[in-house]
Design an enzyme around this catalytic site. Structure first.
Site, PDB file in Angstrom:
ATOM      1  N   ARG A  47      -0.377  12.343  -8.754  1.00  0.00           N
ATOM      2  CA  ARG A  47       0.133  10.980  -8.593  1.00  0.00           C
ATOM      3  C   ARG A  47       1.557  10.848  -9.124  1.00  0.00           C
ATOM      4  O   ARG A  47       2.361  10.090  -8.586  1.00  0.00           O
ATOM      5  CB  ARG A  47      -0.762   9.979  -9.327  1.00  0.00           C
ATOM      6  CG  ARG A  47      -2.103   9.700  -8.684  1.00  0.00           C
ATOM      7  CD  ARG A  47      -2.730   8.466  -9.316  1.00  0.00           C
ATOM      8  NE  ARG A  47      -4.120   8.297  -8.971  1.00  0.00           N
ATOM      9  CZ  ARG A  47      -4.564   7.677  -7.877  1.00  0.00           C
ATOM     10  NH1 ARG A  47      -3.694   7.217  -6.989  1.00  0.00           N
ATOM     11  NH2 ARG A  47      -5.855   7.531  -7.659  1.00  0.00           N
TER      12      ARG A  47
ATOM     13  N   PHE B  41      -1.481  15.711   5.379  1.00  0.00           N
ATOM     14  CA  PHE B  41      -2.161  15.532   4.094  1.00  0.00           C
ATOM     15  C   PHE B  41      -1.074  15.481   3.029  1.00  0.00           C
ATOM     16  O   PHE B  41      -0.348  16.463   2.829  1.00  0.00           O
ATOM     17  CB  PHE B  41      -3.119  16.691   3.844  1.00  0.00           C
ATOM     18  CG  PHE B  41      -3.805  16.633   2.507  1.00  0.00           C
ATOM     19  CD1 PHE B  41      -4.763  15.668   2.243  1.00  0.00           C
ATOM     20  CD2 PHE B  41      -3.487  17.543   1.510  1.00  0.00           C
ATOM     21  CE1 PHE B  41      -5.401  15.618   1.009  1.00  0.00           C
ATOM     22  CE2 PHE B  41      -4.127  17.497   0.274  1.00  0.00           C
ATOM     23  CZ  PHE B  41      -5.080  16.528   0.034  1.00  0.00           C
ATOM     24  N   VAL B  42      -0.947  14.343   2.355  1.00  0.00           N
ATOM     25  CA  VAL B  42       0.209  14.128   1.492  1.00  0.00           C
ATOM     26  C   VAL B  42      -0.198  13.874   0.051  1.00  0.00           C
ATOM     27  O   VAL B  42      -1.264  13.325  -0.238  1.00  0.00           O
ATOM     28  CB  VAL B  42       1.078  12.960   2.017  1.00  0.00           C
ATOM     29  CG1 VAL B  42       1.839  13.370   3.271  1.00  0.00           C
ATOM     30  CG2 VAL B  42       0.234  11.723   2.295  1.00  0.00           C
TER      31      VAL B  42
ATOM     32  N   GLU C 245       0.841  -1.195   0.000  1.00  0.00           N
ATOM     33  CA  GLU C 245       0.000   0.000   0.000  1.00  0.00           C
ATOM     34  C   GLU C 245       0.880   1.251   0.000  1.00  0.00           C
ATOM     35  O   GLU C 245       2.014   1.224   0.491  1.00  0.00           O
ATOM     36  CB  GLU C 245      -0.894   0.034   1.239  1.00  0.00           C
ATOM     37  CG  GLU C 245      -2.271  -0.558   1.026  1.00  0.00           C
ATOM     38  CD  GLU C 245      -3.213   0.420   0.341  1.00  0.00           C
ATOM     39  OE1 GLU C 245      -2.754   1.242  -0.479  1.00  0.00           O
ATOM     40  OE2 GLU C 245      -4.425   0.344   0.610  1.00  0.00           O
TER      41      GLU C 245
ATOM     42  N   ASP D  95      -4.053   4.124   6.829  1.00  0.00           N
ATOM     43  CA  ASP D  95      -4.665   5.102   7.721  1.00  0.00           C
ATOM     44  C   ASP D  95      -5.438   4.362   8.819  1.00  0.00           C
ATOM     45  O   ASP D  95      -4.846   3.845   9.748  1.00  0.00           O
ATOM     46  CB  ASP D  95      -5.560   6.021   6.884  1.00  0.00           C
ATOM     47  CG  ASP D  95      -5.978   7.272   7.617  1.00  0.00           C
ATOM     48  OD1 ASP D  95      -5.186   8.217   7.633  1.00  0.00           O
ATOM     49  OD2 ASP D  95      -7.096   7.288   8.175  1.00  0.00           O
TER      50      ASP D  95
END
Length: 202
Positions: free
Chosen positions: A164, A151-152, A97, A101
Site C-alpha cells: 500500500r 494487476f496493480v 476510489e 472495476d
C-alpha cells in the site's frame, strides 16, 4: 523449477502521479467553487485521497470516509462498516476510489451517499478498469484507464496488506504475488526477509 519473478512495470511513477492528481484536483476545484466534501473509500483510497485533498486549491475541502466489508459469499452484498460522520445534505460530494472495476461496490456506495441528500455526488477514481464494468457508472474524474487484465499494486493498492505504501503504481504478476506475497518487497529497495536470514547465517 519456477523461473525468476517477473519484473513489475511502473505504470505511474512519482512525477506522473503528481501530475495526474494535480490535474484531477484542478478540475474538482473548478467544478465546486462553493466547497466540496471528499469521501474516501477505505482503505485503498486513503493515500490518493490525502494527496488529492492537498492538491485542491482555492476552495473549502472537507474529508470523510466510508469503509465496507468484503462481499458476503452467501449474498454477494457488502456491509457498511464505517459510515459518514459529516452531514452532506445540500452539499457537493465527490466519492473517491483508488480503482474501479466491476462498479458493483461503487454503485452501492453512490446510492448510499445519495440517500443522505447531497446537492450532487460525483465519482473520482485514480484507476478505472472499465472493460470489466458490470454496473454502468459515470465517473467524472479519472486518472488513467487500466487494461482488463492489469494487476496493480502501490499507492494504496495492496495484496495481503502489502505494498500500500509504495510511492508508485506498478503492474505486477498476479500469479507471482499469490504464490509469494513478499515477491516484490525489493520494490522498497530492501532485502527480502528470507535473504536477510540467509545472509545472517552465512
Amino acid at each position: 523449477m519456477s523461473g525468476p519473478t517477473p519484473v513489475p512495470r511502473v505504470l505511474l511513477d512519482r512525477e506522473e502521479l503528481t501530475a495526474r492528481v494535480t490535474g484531477l484536483a484542478r478540475r474538482i476545484a473548478a467544478d465546486h467553487p462553493d466547497g466540496v466534501v471528499l469521501v474516501g473509500v477505505l482503505k485503498g483510497a486513503l493515500v490518493f485521497l490525502a494527496d488529492l485533498a492537498r492538491a485542491i486549491r482555492g476552495v473549502d475541502v472537507q474529508l470523510d470516509f466510508l469503509a465496507i466489508s468484503r462481499y458476503a459469499p452467501d449474498s454477494g452484498r457488502v456491509r457498511i462498516l464505517q459510515d459518514l460522520e459529516l452531514d452532506v445534505a445540500g452539499r457537493d460530494v465527490v466519492l473517491v476510489e483508488d480503482l474501479v472495476d466491476t462498479g458493483l461496490t461503487l454503485a452501492y456506495l453512490l446510492q448510499h451517499v445519495r440517500d443522505r441528500g447531497p446537492r450532487r455526488v460525483e465519482l473520482c477514481a485514480l484507476l478505472d478498469r472499465s472493460a470489466r464494468r458490470i454496473v454502468p457508472l459515470d465517473i467524472r474524474y479519472v486518472g488513467i484507464e487500466l487494461a482488463a487484465d492489469a494487476f496493480v499494486l502501490g499507492y494504496g493498492l495492496h495484496y495481503a496488506e502489502r505494498y500500500r505504501n509504495l510511492p508508485v503504481v506498478v503492474e505486477a504478476d498476479r500469479a507471482a504475488v499469490v504464490a509469494d506475497p513478499d515477491a516484490y518487497l525489493a520494490l522498497y529497495g530492501a532485502t527480502r526477509p528470507s535473504a536477510r536470514r540467509r545472509e545472517a547465517a552465512s
